[in-house]
Scaffold this active site. Structure first.
Site, PDB file in Angstrom:
ATOM      1  N   LYS A 281     -14.303   1.409 -14.779  1.00 52.12           N
ATOM      2  CA  LYS A 281     -14.263   2.550 -14.301  1.00 52.12           C
ATOM      3  C   LYS A 281     -15.230   2.598 -12.901  1.00 52.12           C
ATOM      4  O   LYS A 281     -14.735   3.048 -11.870  1.00 52.12           O
ATOM      5  CB  LYS A 281     -14.851   3.686 -15.243  1.00 52.12           C
ATOM      6  CG  LYS A 281     -14.117   3.787 -16.411  1.00 52.12           C
ATOM      7  CD  LYS A 281     -15.169   5.182 -17.322  1.00 52.12           C
ATOM      8  CE  LYS A 281     -16.373   4.776 -17.951  1.00 52.12           C
ATOM      9  NZ  LYS A 281     -16.629   3.687 -18.590  1.00 52.12           N
TER      10      LYS A 281
ATOM     11  N   ARG B 234     -16.989  13.560 -21.760  1.00 48.18           N
ATOM     12  CA  ARG B 234     -16.805  12.467 -22.847  1.00 48.18           C
ATOM     13  C   ARG B 234     -16.853  13.397 -24.156  1.00 48.18           C
ATOM     14  O   ARG B 234     -16.954  12.379 -25.380  1.00 48.18           O
ATOM     15  CB  ARG B 234     -18.252  11.749 -22.754  1.00 48.18           C
ATOM     16  CG  ARG B 234     -17.848  10.431 -21.848  1.00 48.18           C
ATOM     17  CD  ARG B 234     -19.503   9.638 -21.904  1.00 48.18           C
ATOM     18  NE  ARG B 234     -19.393   8.411 -21.756  1.00 48.18           N
ATOM     19  CZ  ARG B 234     -19.588   7.593 -21.073  1.00 48.18           C
ATOM     20  NH1 ARG B 234     -19.951   8.154 -19.712  1.00 48.18           N
ATOM     21  NH2 ARG B 234     -19.709   6.287 -21.224  1.00 48.18           N
TER      22      ARG B 234
ATOM     23  N   ARG C  77     -22.089  -8.328 -16.420  1.00 49.81           N
ATOM     24  CA  ARG C  77     -22.212  -7.284 -15.302  1.00 49.81           C
ATOM     25  C   ARG C  77     -23.558  -7.448 -14.629  1.00 49.81           C
ATOM     26  O   ARG C  77     -24.619  -7.761 -15.209  1.00 49.81           O
ATOM     27  CB  ARG C  77     -21.801  -6.232 -15.871  1.00 49.81           C
ATOM     28  CG  ARG C  77     -22.185  -4.978 -14.728  1.00 49.81           C
ATOM     29  CD  ARG C  77     -21.551  -3.713 -15.061  1.00 49.81           C
ATOM     30  NE  ARG C  77     -21.966  -3.395 -16.273  1.00 49.81           N
ATOM     31  CZ  ARG C  77     -21.410  -2.241 -17.031  1.00 49.81           C
ATOM     32  NH1 ARG C  77     -20.668  -1.621 -16.167  1.00 49.81           N
ATOM     33  NH2 ARG C  77     -21.577  -1.781 -18.263  1.00 49.81           N
TER      34      ARG C  77
ATOM     35  N   ARG D 245     -27.973  -4.335 -16.780  1.00 47.74           N
ATOM     36  CA  ARG D 245     -28.147  -3.015 -16.821  1.00 47.74           C
ATOM     37  C   ARG D 245     -28.841  -2.966 -18.363  1.00 47.74           C
ATOM     38  O   ARG D 245     -28.508  -3.743 -19.325  1.00 47.74           O
ATOM     39  CB  ARG D 245     -26.901  -2.461 -17.038  1.00 47.74           C
ATOM     40  CG  ARG D 245     -26.946  -1.220 -16.172  1.00 47.74           C
ATOM     41  CD  ARG D 245     -25.486  -0.398 -15.911  1.00 47.74           C
ATOM     42  NE  ARG D 245     -25.182   0.078 -17.410  1.00 47.74           N
ATOM     43  CZ  ARG D 245     -23.825   0.816 -17.652  1.00 47.74           C
ATOM     44  NH1 ARG D 245     -23.155   0.941 -16.273  1.00 47.74           N
ATOM     45  NH2 ARG D 245     -23.658   1.212 -18.507  1.00 47.74           N
TER      46      ARG D 245
ATOM     47  N   ARG E  83     -21.632   2.154 -28.254  1.00 40.82           N
ATOM     48  CA  ARG E  83     -21.034   2.580 -27.127  1.00 40.82           C
ATOM     49  C   ARG E  83     -19.679   2.666 -27.438  1.00 40.82           C
ATOM     50  O   ARG E  83     -18.717   3.823 -27.225  1.00 40.82           O
ATOM     51  CB  ARG E  83     -21.216   2.281 -26.033  1.00 40.82           C
ATOM     52  CG  ARG E  83     -22.696   2.613 -25.201  1.00 40.82           C
ATOM     53  CD  ARG E  83     -23.032   1.578 -24.224  1.00 40.82           C
ATOM     54  NE  ARG E  83     -22.334   1.306 -23.068  1.00 40.82           N
ATOM     55  CZ  ARG E  83     -22.597   0.268 -22.388  1.00 40.82           C
ATOM     56  NH1 ARG E  83     -23.406  -0.683 -22.561  1.00 40.82           N
ATOM     57  NH2 ARG E  83     -21.941   0.279 -21.189  1.00 40.82           N
TER      58      ARG E  83
HETATM   59  P1  AP5 Z   1     -17.609  -1.613 -14.663  1.00 37.59           P
HETATM   60  O1  AP5 Z   1     -16.591  -1.115 -13.678  1.00 37.59           O
HETATM   61  O2  AP5 Z   1     -18.978  -1.643 -14.530  1.00 37.59           O
HETATM   62  O3  AP5 Z   1     -17.054  -0.668 -15.889  1.00 37.59           O
HETATM   63  P2  AP5 Z   1     -17.379   0.536 -16.358  1.00 37.59           P
HETATM   64  O4  AP5 Z   1     -15.962   1.155 -17.040  1.00 37.59           O
HETATM   65  O5  AP5 Z   1     -17.740   1.420 -15.479  1.00 37.59           O
HETATM   66  O6  AP5 Z   1     -18.242   0.299 -17.655  1.00 37.59           O
HETATM   67  P3  AP5 Z   1     -19.779   1.147 -18.010  1.00 37.59           P
HETATM   68  O7  AP5 Z   1     -20.528   0.346 -19.063  1.00 37.59           O
HETATM   69  O8  AP5 Z   1     -20.319   1.648 -16.789  1.00 37.59           O
HETATM   70  O9  AP5 Z   1     -19.073   2.252 -18.947  1.00 37.59           O
HETATM   71  P4  AP5 Z   1     -19.919   3.351 -19.778  1.00 37.59           P
HETATM   72  O10 AP5 Z   1     -18.994   4.466 -20.120  1.00 37.59           O
HETATM   73  O11 AP5 Z   1     -20.343   2.671 -21.163  1.00 37.59           O
HETATM   74  O12 AP5 Z   1     -21.159   3.568 -18.953  1.00 37.59           O
HETATM   75  P5  AP5 Z   1     -21.788   4.542 -18.237  1.00 37.59           P
HETATM   76  O13 AP5 Z   1     -22.866   4.219 -17.226  1.00 37.59           O
HETATM   77  O14 AP5 Z   1     -20.664   5.657 -17.775  1.00 37.59           O
HETATM   78  O15 AP5 Z   1     -17.136  -2.957 -15.202  1.00 37.59           O
HETATM   79  C1  AP5 Z   1     -17.692  -3.709 -16.119  1.00 37.59           C
HETATM   80  C2  AP5 Z   1     -17.884  -5.371 -15.545  1.00 37.59           C
HETATM   81  O16 AP5 Z   1     -16.585  -5.803 -15.760  1.00 37.59           O
HETATM   82  C3  AP5 Z   1     -18.395  -5.508 -14.212  1.00 37.59           C
HETATM   83  O17 AP5 Z   1     -19.291  -6.518 -14.235  1.00 37.59           O
HETATM   84  C4  AP5 Z   1     -17.123  -5.720 -13.286  1.00 37.59           C
HETATM   85  O18 AP5 Z   1     -17.133  -6.672 -12.294  1.00 37.59           O
HETATM   86  C5  AP5 Z   1     -16.023  -6.271 -14.482  1.00 37.59           C
HETATM   87  N1  AP5 Z   1     -14.849  -5.932 -14.325  1.00 37.59           N
HETATM   88  C6  AP5 Z   1     -14.228  -4.718 -14.048  1.00 37.59           C
HETATM   89  N2  AP5 Z   1     -12.879  -4.786 -13.955  1.00 37.59           N
HETATM   90  C7  AP5 Z   1     -12.456  -6.162 -14.373  1.00 37.59           C
HETATM   91  C8  AP5 Z   1     -11.147  -6.511 -14.629  1.00 37.59           C
HETATM   92  N3  AP5 Z   1     -10.068  -5.936 -14.415  1.00 37.59           N
HETATM   93  N4  AP5 Z   1     -11.320  -7.873 -14.906  1.00 37.59           N
HETATM   94  C9  AP5 Z   1     -12.304  -8.452 -15.009  1.00 37.59           C
HETATM   95  N5  AP5 Z   1     -13.600  -8.037 -14.871  1.00 37.59           N
HETATM   96  C10 AP5 Z   1     -13.746  -6.522 -14.650  1.00 37.59           C
HETATM   97  O19 AP5 Z   1     -22.812   5.556 -19.068  1.00 37.59           O
HETATM   98  C11 AP5 Z   1     -23.738   4.902 -19.835  1.00 37.59           C
HETATM   99  C12 AP5 Z   1     -24.554   5.941 -20.749  1.00 37.59           C
HETATM  100  O20 AP5 Z   1     -25.127   7.067 -20.129  1.00 37.59           O
HETATM  101  C13 AP5 Z   1     -23.903   6.188 -21.850  1.00 37.59           C
HETATM  102  O21 AP5 Z   1     -23.729   5.326 -23.128  1.00 37.59           O
HETATM  103  C14 AP5 Z   1     -24.360   7.385 -22.325  1.00 37.59           C
HETATM  104  O22 AP5 Z   1     -25.518   7.279 -23.134  1.00 37.59           O
HETATM  105  C15 AP5 Z   1     -25.027   8.146 -20.880  1.00 37.59           C
HETATM  106  N6  AP5 Z   1     -23.828   8.899 -20.511  1.00 37.59           N
HETATM  107  C16 AP5 Z   1     -22.839   8.785 -19.435  1.00 37.59           C
HETATM  108  N7  AP5 Z   1     -22.072   9.853 -19.323  1.00 37.59           N
HETATM  109  C17 AP5 Z   1     -22.403  10.726 -20.324  1.00 37.59           C
HETATM  110  C18 AP5 Z   1     -21.828  11.790 -20.794  1.00 37.59           C
HETATM  111  N8  AP5 Z   1     -20.747  12.474 -19.981  1.00 37.59           N
HETATM  112  N9  AP5 Z   1     -22.458  12.467 -21.856  1.00 37.59           N
HETATM  113  C19 AP5 Z   1     -23.153  11.990 -22.501  1.00 37.59           C
HETATM  114  N10 AP5 Z   1     -24.025  10.858 -21.987  1.00 37.59           N
HETATM  115  C20 AP5 Z   1     -23.330  10.305 -21.087  1.00 37.59           C
HETATM  116 MG    MG Z   2     -19.759   2.462 -15.029  1.00 36.87          MG
END
Ligand code: AP5
Ligand code: MG
Length: 216
Positions: free
Chosen positions: A13, A88, A127, A160, A171
């Site tokens: 994402k 979410r 990552r 992270r 997660r």
């Molecule tokens: P990346 O693009 O960073 O992936 P991502 O989908 O953004 O993954 P996240 O871990 O950020 O998602 P998440 O939903 O768990 O975390 P968030 O920060 O939203 O890519 C990942 C890696 O893969 C990178 O190294 C990239 O280079 C590589 N990559 C990407 N695409 C690729 C491909 N096609 N091929 C190969 N490699 C690739 O949330 C974190 C925490 O915050 C949650 O767990 C929760 O506690 C809280 N939170 C966030 N939003 C909410 C909400 N709405 N409600 C409640 N709690 C929330």
């Molecule tokens: Mg992300």
């Protein structure tokens, strides 16, 4: 354009959001990034979020909804938005519906990054994120030119705190239990475009670009 991007942890994402904001001129609103900034700043919100994030669990709905409501009311969202990681839960989705009606910016497309679960652990554990400009890298799939240093701003690359296999498992479980119903809700409204995010980064981007160009 008014866009949501959804998908499991590590589905890409944030990586795709970086490309979308460059090409489609919308602000990137990532609840995960907002919580991490609050954690870094040591605010009350940050301390609360840290407790949940470090266990891989979702931050409570009301806190998250209030934060997003305030963000979407800012001037830059007059040109649209890219929401990454929100909503979410169904409660968040319902609250968002009310907010977007108030600001007259209805959701136009929901991009769902579908990915095979077994690629996620390598993505998440490899990552690295720039501590200053937040650009996302991967030690193998998207390496920086100089190890540990951001190509764009020279900032230090960090791992992270929630990128461990243990937290990833929680997660992913939260994603299936709480976020899958949100996707079903948008699918019933015909808003979802399914993107095969197991492909290489550039192939995923080409598919997303095509889907967004069809909305314009
Ligand atoms: P990346 O693009 O960073 O992936 P991502 O989908 O953004 O993954 P996240 O871990 O950020 O998602 P998440 O939903 O768990 O975390 P968030 O920060 O939203 O890519 C990942 C890696 O893969 C990178 O190294 C990239 O280079 C590589 N990559 C990407 N695409 C690729 C491909 N096609 N091929 C190969 N490699 C690739 O949330 C974190 C925490 O915050 C949650 O767990 C929760 O506690 C809280 N939170 C966030 N939003 C909410 C909400 N709405 N409600 C409640 N709690 C929330
Ligand atoms: Mg992300």
């Amino acid at each position: 354009m008014n866009i949501l991007i959804m998908g499991a942890a590590g589905s890409g994402k944030g990586t795709m959001a970086q490309k979308i904001v460059e090409s489609f001129n919308v602000p990137h609103i990532s609840t995960g990034n907002m919580f991490r900034e609050a954690m870094q700043a040591g605010t009350e919100l940050g301390r609360l979020a840290q407790h949940y994030i470090n266990h891989g669990m979702l931050v409570p709905d009301q806190v998250t909804i209030d934060m997003i409501r305030e963000r979407l009311l800012r001037d830059d969202c007059k040109k649209g938005y890219l929401l990454d990681g929100f909503p979410r839960t169904l409660a968040q989705a319902l609250a968002l519906e009310e907010i977007v009606i108030n600001i007259d910016k209805p959701i136009q497309i929901v991009l769902n990054l579908s990915v095979e679960i077994d690629v996620l652990s390598a993505r998440v554990t490899g990552r690295r994120v720039c501590e200053s400009c937040k650009t996302i890298y991967h030690i193998k799939f998207q390496p920086p030119k100089v190890e540990g240093v951001c190509d764009l701003c020279g900032g230090r690359l960090q791992h992270r705190s929630d990128d461990t296999l243990e937290q990833l498992t929680v997660r992913l479980r939260e994603h299936v239990l709480l976020t899958k119903p949100v996707l079903d809700h948008y699918a019933a409204e015909g808003l979802v475009q399914y993107i095969d995010a197991t492909q290489e980064i550039d192939e995923v981007w080409q598919d997303i670009k095509k889907a967004l160009e069809n909305v314009r």
